[in-house]
Write a protein that holds these residues in place. Sequence first.
Motif, PDB file in Angstrom:
ATOM      1  N   GLY A 183     108.417  47.868 -21.999  1.00 41.76           N
ATOM      2  CA  GLY A 183     109.140  46.199 -21.347  1.00 41.76           C
ATOM      3  C   GLY A 183     108.996  45.752 -19.976  1.00 41.76           C
ATOM      4  O   GLY A 183     108.075  46.434 -19.185  1.00 41.76           O
ATOM      5  N   PRO A 184     110.361  45.479 -19.227  1.00 34.42           N
ATOM      6  CA  PRO A 184     109.591  44.789 -17.721  1.00 34.42           C
ATOM      7  C   PRO A 184     110.063  46.013 -17.282  1.00 34.42           C
ATOM      8  O   PRO A 184     111.048  46.779 -16.805  1.00 34.42           O
ATOM      9  N   ILE A 185     109.243  46.278 -16.002  1.00 34.91           N
ATOM     10  CA  ILE A 185     109.384  47.176 -15.362  1.00 34.91           C
ATOM     11  C   ILE A 185     109.410  46.662 -14.033  1.00 34.91           C
ATOM     12  O   ILE A 185     108.811  45.822 -13.630  1.00 34.91           O
ATOM     13  N   MET A 193     110.325  38.014 -10.867  1.00 35.02           N
ATOM     14  CA  MET A 193     110.619  37.684 -11.846  1.00 35.02           C
ATOM     15  C   MET A 193     112.546  38.398 -12.693  1.00 35.02           C
ATOM     16  O   MET A 193     112.607  39.083 -11.598  1.00 35.02           O
ATOM     17  N   THR A 194     113.260  37.581 -12.835  1.00 34.25           N
ATOM     18  CA  THR A 194     114.796  38.032 -12.308  1.00 34.25           C
ATOM     19  C   THR A 194     115.436  38.312 -13.851  1.00 34.25           C
ATOM     20  O   THR A 194     116.300  38.384 -14.652  1.00 34.25           O
ATOM     21  N   VAL A 195     114.451  39.391 -14.506  1.00 29.96           N
ATOM     22  CA  VAL A 195     115.312  39.683 -15.879  1.00 29.96           C
ATOM     23  C   VAL A 195     115.663  41.369 -15.560  1.00 29.96           C
ATOM     24  O   VAL A 195     115.076  41.892 -14.395  1.00 29.96           O
ATOM     25  N   ASP A 196     115.846  41.864 -16.040  1.00 27.64           N
ATOM     26  CA  ASP A 196     116.241  43.256 -16.437  1.00 27.64           C
ATOM     27  C   ASP A 196     115.174  43.666 -16.253  1.00 27.64           C
ATOM     28  O   ASP A 196     114.892  44.080 -16.988  1.00 27.64           O
ATOM     29  N   LYS A 197     115.264  45.157 -14.880  1.00 35.70           N
ATOM     30  CA  LYS A 197     113.284  46.451 -15.367  1.00 35.70           C
ATOM     31  C   LYS A 197     113.887  46.968 -15.325  1.00 35.70           C
ATOM     32  O   LYS A 197     115.110  47.745 -14.056  1.00 35.70           O
TER      33      LYS A 197
END
Length: 250
Positions: A183-185, A193-197
């Motif tokens: 997923g986002p790393i 990108m402002t998602v959890d990574k």
Amino acid sequence: MNGVPVAGKVVLVTGANRGIGKALAAKALELGAKKVYATARDESKLADVKAMDSDRVVTLTLDVTKHEQVTAAAAAASDVEIVINNAGMGTGAQLLADDVVEKSKLEMDANFYGPMRMGVAFAPILKANGGGAMANVLSVAGLVNFPFAPTYSTSKAAGHSLTQGQRAVLAGQNTLVCGIYPGPIDTDMTEGMTVDKASTEEVANEVFDGIANGTEEIFTDNMAKGLAQGMKADAKAVEKGIAAQFQNVR
Ligand SMILES: NC(=O)c1ccc[n+]([C@@H]2O[C@H](COP(=O)([O-])OP(=O)(O)OC[C@H]3O[C@@H](n4cnc5c(N)ncnc54)[C@H](OP(=O)(O)O)[C@@H]3O)[C@@H](O)[C@H]2O)c1
């Protein structure tokens, strides 16, 4: 297919100069790999990785879109037992833009034809060395289209299908073929990108655990594991949910 623990093995990582690839090279060393071929488009950017263990790290120039460089890397790394096709890129192409086809071709060249070229060059080497493993770094975006990065998603979906084909073709020579689905790393690729990574170290741990255990599909972080479960339960609902997020932020 039996798992392939990295301890004592000869490993090759593409795109090892930064991000997930650099973490994979570091983890392979930490887990006791005999040798790590750290490869990159610009070999001079591998100085940090070489400095991790100058005896066990061998650096090579390798742009996975260049057939002659793939062939030369295979000639130089004839003792390799685990190949990790990590190199990849996104162009930010958008589906309705005039340049979408040209940009999509660049993504396909690196993310799909790259691991395909690597398979052609390295399958005979893996066979000669007892089977070993080939692991392709794909993405959850290869399992369902993320309309934020639609053509990157299609290149990773092509990589997913390629991985299934390589798995079937290489089973007869005892080569484990793994697909890796992050997923986002937290790397340059997700800057802004402002998602959890998740961290690159978490990915590297999961990758080598998965290869050691013979896991064909390796989901490397909580987001990826959740998406995999969601796809099993209701793939259409996952597609709709991601499309709705896209509509909401446009
Ligand atoms: N970060 C994420 O959220 C995420 C999620 C899912 C999957 N992935 C995948 O994970 C892999 C690594 O990405 P990352 O997050 O570590 O990104 P990154 O920090 O941008 O690193 C990408 C690496 O790939 C290399 N590369 C790109 N095109 C190449 C080519 N033609 N030949 C050889 N090397 C090439 C880059 O080399 P240069 O330094 O020369 O550009 C760099 O070493 C990619 O396949 C990516 O698609 C990442």
